[in-house]
Scaffold this active site. Sequence first.
Site, mmCIF file in Angstrom:
data_model
loop_
_atom_site.group_PDB
_atom_site.id
_atom_site.type_symbol
_atom_site.label_atom_id
_atom_site.label_comp_id
_atom_site.label_asym_id
_atom_site.label_seq_id
_atom_site.Cartn_x
_atom_site.Cartn_y
_atom_site.Cartn_z
ATOM 1 N N ARG A 1 -3.759 -9.691 10.354
ATOM 2 C CA ARG A 1 -2.968 -9.339 9.176
ATOM 3 C C ARG A 1 -1.488 -9.282 9.484
ATOM 4 O O ARG A 1 -1.093 -8.956 10.598
ATOM 5 C CB ARG A 1 -3.381 -7.960 8.643
ATOM 6 C CG ARG A 1 -4.842 -7.813 8.421
ATOM 7 C CD ARG A 1 -5.159 -6.489 7.793
ATOM 8 N NE ARG A 1 -4.838 -6.496 6.370
ATOM 9 C CZ ARG A 1 -4.977 -5.455 5.578
ATOM 10 N NH1 ARG A 1 -5.374 -4.303 6.068
ATOM 11 N NH2 ARG A 1 -4.684 -5.545 4.304
ATOM 12 N N ARG B 1 0.814 -1.227 0.000
ATOM 13 C CA ARG B 1 0.000 0.000 0.000
ATOM 14 C C ARG B 1 0.844 1.273 0.000
ATOM 15 O O ARG B 1 0.563 2.223 -0.722
ATOM 16 C CB ARG B 1 -0.859 0.051 1.255
ATOM 17 C CG ARG B 1 -2.093 -0.722 1.151
ATOM 18 C CD ARG B 1 -2.630 -0.974 2.536
ATOM 19 N NE ARG B 1 -3.686 -1.940 2.438
ATOM 20 C CZ ARG B 1 -4.950 -1.618 2.274
ATOM 21 N NH1 ARG B 1 -5.325 -0.375 2.237
ATOM 22 N NH2 ARG B 1 -5.859 -2.546 2.147
HETATM 23 C C1 LIG Z 1 -8.240 -6.405 5.910
HETATM 24 C C2 LIG Z 1 -8.473 -5.631 4.632
HETATM 25 C C3 LIG Z 1 -7.970 -6.108 3.417
HETATM 26 C C4 LIG Z 1 -8.235 -5.433 2.230
HETATM 27 N N1 LIG Z 1 -7.761 -5.928 1.058
HETATM 28 C C5 LIG Z 1 -8.088 -5.321 -0.091
HETATM 29 C C6 LIG Z 1 -7.622 -5.837 -1.342
HETATM 30 O O1 LIG Z 1 -6.882 -6.810 -1.411
HETATM 31 N N2 LIG Z 1 -8.000 -5.184 -2.479
HETATM 32 C C7 LIG Z 1 -8.810 -4.068 -2.437
HETATM 33 O O2 LIG Z 1 -9.152 -3.531 -3.506
HETATM 34 N N3 LIG Z 1 -9.223 -3.561 -1.282
HETATM 35 C C8 LIG Z 1 -8.890 -4.149 -0.115
HETATM 36 N N4 LIG Z 1 -9.317 -3.623 1.049
HETATM 37 C C9 LIG Z 1 -10.112 -2.389 1.022
HETATM 38 C C10 LIG Z 1 -9.250 -1.175 0.758
HETATM 39 O O3 LIG Z 1 -8.235 -1.116 1.725
HETATM 40 C C11 LIG Z 1 -10.093 0.078 0.815
HETATM 41 O O4 LIG Z 1 -11.224 -0.085 -0.022
HETATM 42 C C12 LIG Z 1 -9.310 1.302 0.343
HETATM 43 O O5 LIG Z 1 -8.095 1.442 1.024
HETATM 44 C C13 LIG Z 1 -10.162 2.543 0.565
HETATM 45 O O6 LIG Z 1 -9.456 3.674 0.123
HETATM 46 P P1 LIG Z 1 -10.050 5.109 0.354
HETATM 47 O O7 LIG Z 1 -9.117 6.037 -0.340
HETATM 48 O O8 LIG Z 1 -11.491 5.153 0.002
HETATM 49 O O9 LIG Z 1 -10.013 5.335 1.932
HETATM 50 P P2 LIG Z 1 -8.753 5.406 2.927
HETATM 51 O O10 LIG Z 1 -7.609 4.646 2.410
HETATM 52 O O11 LIG Z 1 -9.291 5.062 4.274
HETATM 53 O O12 LIG Z 1 -8.331 6.942 2.908
HETATM 54 C C14 LIG Z 1 -9.100 7.935 3.547
HETATM 55 C C15 LIG Z 1 -8.211 9.157 3.805
HETATM 56 O O13 LIG Z 1 -9.044 10.196 4.312
HETATM 57 C C16 LIG Z 1 -8.414 10.807 5.441
HETATM 58 N N5 LIG Z 1 -9.505 11.337 6.279
HETATM 59 C C17 LIG Z 1 -10.383 10.643 7.040
HETATM 60 N N6 LIG Z 1 -11.273 11.468 7.616
HETATM 61 C C18 LIG Z 1 -10.969 12.720 7.179
HETATM 62 C C19 LIG Z 1 -11.565 14.007 7.386
HETATM 63 N N7 LIG Z 1 -12.655 14.168 8.160
HETATM 64 N N8 LIG Z 1 -11.005 15.084 6.783
HETATM 65 C C20 LIG Z 1 -9.910 14.937 5.982
HETATM 66 N N9 LIG Z 1 -9.313 13.744 5.746
HETATM 67 C C21 LIG Z 1 -9.855 12.639 6.323
HETATM 68 C C22 LIG Z 1 -7.629 9.685 6.071
HETATM 69 O O14 LIG Z 1 -6.568 10.187 6.876
HETATM 70 C C23 LIG Z 1 -7.137 8.916 4.852
HETATM 71 O O15 LIG Z 1 -5.911 9.421 4.371
HETATM 72 C C24 LIG Z 1 -9.027 -4.247 2.255
HETATM 73 C C25 LIG Z 1 -9.497 -3.747 3.471
HETATM 74 C C26 LIG Z 1 -9.222 -4.424 4.648
HETATM 75 C C27 LIG Z 1 -9.762 -3.857 5.950
#
Ligand SMILES: Cc1cc2nc3c(=O)[nH]c(=O)nc-3n(C[C@H](O)[C@H](O)[C@H](O)COP(=O)(O)OP(=O)(O)OC[C@H]3O[C@@H](n4cnc5c(N)ncnc54)[C@H](O)[C@@H]3O)c2cc1C
Length: 448
Positions: free
Chosen positions: A214, A129
């Site tokens: 994990r 990641r």
């Molecule tokens: C155990 C596990 C295994 C996984 N394996 C996979 C996989 O193999 N393949 C896959 O596709 N997906 C997988 N996922 C899912 C994947 O990790 C997520 O879908 C993905 O990381 C989501 O990305 P995102 O950018 O939406 O959110 P996030 O990565 O959570 O990013 C959100 C960002 O917003 C910021 N933030 C939060 N609140 C605020 C706020 N109020 N104001 C400003 N900033 C804020 C945070 O600091 C963070 O930087 C897995 C999840 C888990 C739990």
Amino acid sequence: MTTLTRTSLLSITPPELFMTETIAKDFRVAIVGGGICGLVGAIGLVRAGIKVDIFEAASKYGEVGAGVGIGPNAVRVLREFGLLDDVESFSPEDPPSVRAFKFILGTGTHDMLYHYPTREDDLGLGVHRASFLDALVKFLDPSVTPTHFNKRCNQISRSNENPLRIILGFSDGTSHETDLVIGADGIRSSVRSMIIQDGSKAEMPTFTNTVAYRGLVSIEKLKLAGVKTELTPSPICWMGDSRHIITFPIKNDHVLNVVAFVTDFSIPMGHLTLPKGEPWVVPVSKEEVVNEYEDWGNDPLTILKSIEQPTKWSLHGLYPPLNSYVKGKVGLIGDAAHAMLPHMGAGAGQGIEDAYVMTRLLAHQQTKASNLEDVLQAYDRIRRPRANAVLLRSKACGDIYEGHGESGPSSRGRETDLQYLWEEVWHHDLDADIQVGIDWLRDEGVFV
Ligand SMILES: Cc1cc2nc3c(=O)[nH]c(=O)nc-3n(C[C@H](O)[C@H](O)[C@H](O)COP(=O)(O)OP(=O)(O)OC[C@H]3O[C@@H](n4cnc5c(N)ncnc54)[C@H](O)[C@@H]3O)c2cc1C
């Protein structure tokens, strides 16, 4: 945009979708959240000539150190955005490859039940990641697309002076005025809570009755410890009763990413909650992990015993799914919209698809400040049915892996239920979806 070098469903993109990317837009976008989905969205919008500000709660970009699998559908989007070659070059140890699951019994001698069939162009990525995020950050010129760190969004309102504009408020008391907000702030999204206020608590993620242990392990070390099962190149799903383990190699097949799941099926999902204030992710002892699997066979037990610093994740998700991903000129992408169980390895991929669709609609030559609400409605009409379907399917997949699928826990039952599980996730034509959105905007008289 880079030249397409491999066969891709997206190569049939209608030219109309892309011919507008250099037209200057009369609106700005604020993205709340700089995770994988927020950054892919920002890069897409910037490349389409749209001005973007990113607001991130943390003091710098960062990701927890674990692997993430990106399916062929999302790899196609990365390629279409022109990102794939660079992600590859930044992370040469994890090139795209055909990554179909082998399904193996966790007990006994680990008989293989099923090897998922793939096409030659079903290229997926298994990346670290942090490396992936680092690769994405390099595409954003901070002088053009600033990331405002230490900005935790806690308020969204209309501007008093100009009701067409939106004011974002932050926990440090500052604010920012913009035309459109993309909430990419993850599973605990504040943006989601602020736009879905119907008293239903639908915006709150539910504990899924599943915990995941994990960690990362050296593959060399596992071989030396006597693991016989071939751990590369295919990802493996080790199946058992109410438990399963996913392993896949990263770092040029040197490191094994391990996620070991345990589910409580005795209570319907949504009825169990964690004690108030208990963190969703905690460090645990190796013994706790191994105890959960003590009746399993040698290879998975050896893998679990080799994890140096395991963590336990209490998995939450948006079950039941949201009724809308948008309100006014605020739209959700990624986990903020559809945090799902990770059993299809599809969560981040769906967020990357969101970013693609959002970018293409906002970049359309007829999208302007005055019709942004309608364009977001088109986004919701396209994305919500698909991403919510993947979210529900992810739960159903976990049930199959853990012997609770429709055809039961026998080897034959599991094999029946495993057939073509990823077909609709991997081989979906996003550009056809976008065309449906554009046609809807025309039917509504928004576009001419
Ligand atoms: C155990 C596990 C295994 C996984 N394996 C996979 C996989 O193999 N393949 C896959 O596709 N997906 C997988 N996922 C899912 C994947 O990790 C997520 O879908 C993905 O990381 C989501 O990305 P995102 O950018 O939406 O959110 P996030 O990565 O959570 O990013 C959100 C960002 O917003 C910021 N933030 C939060 N609140 C605020 C706020 N109020 N104001 C400003 N900033 C804020 C945070 O600091 C963070 O930087 C897995 C999840 C888990 C739990």
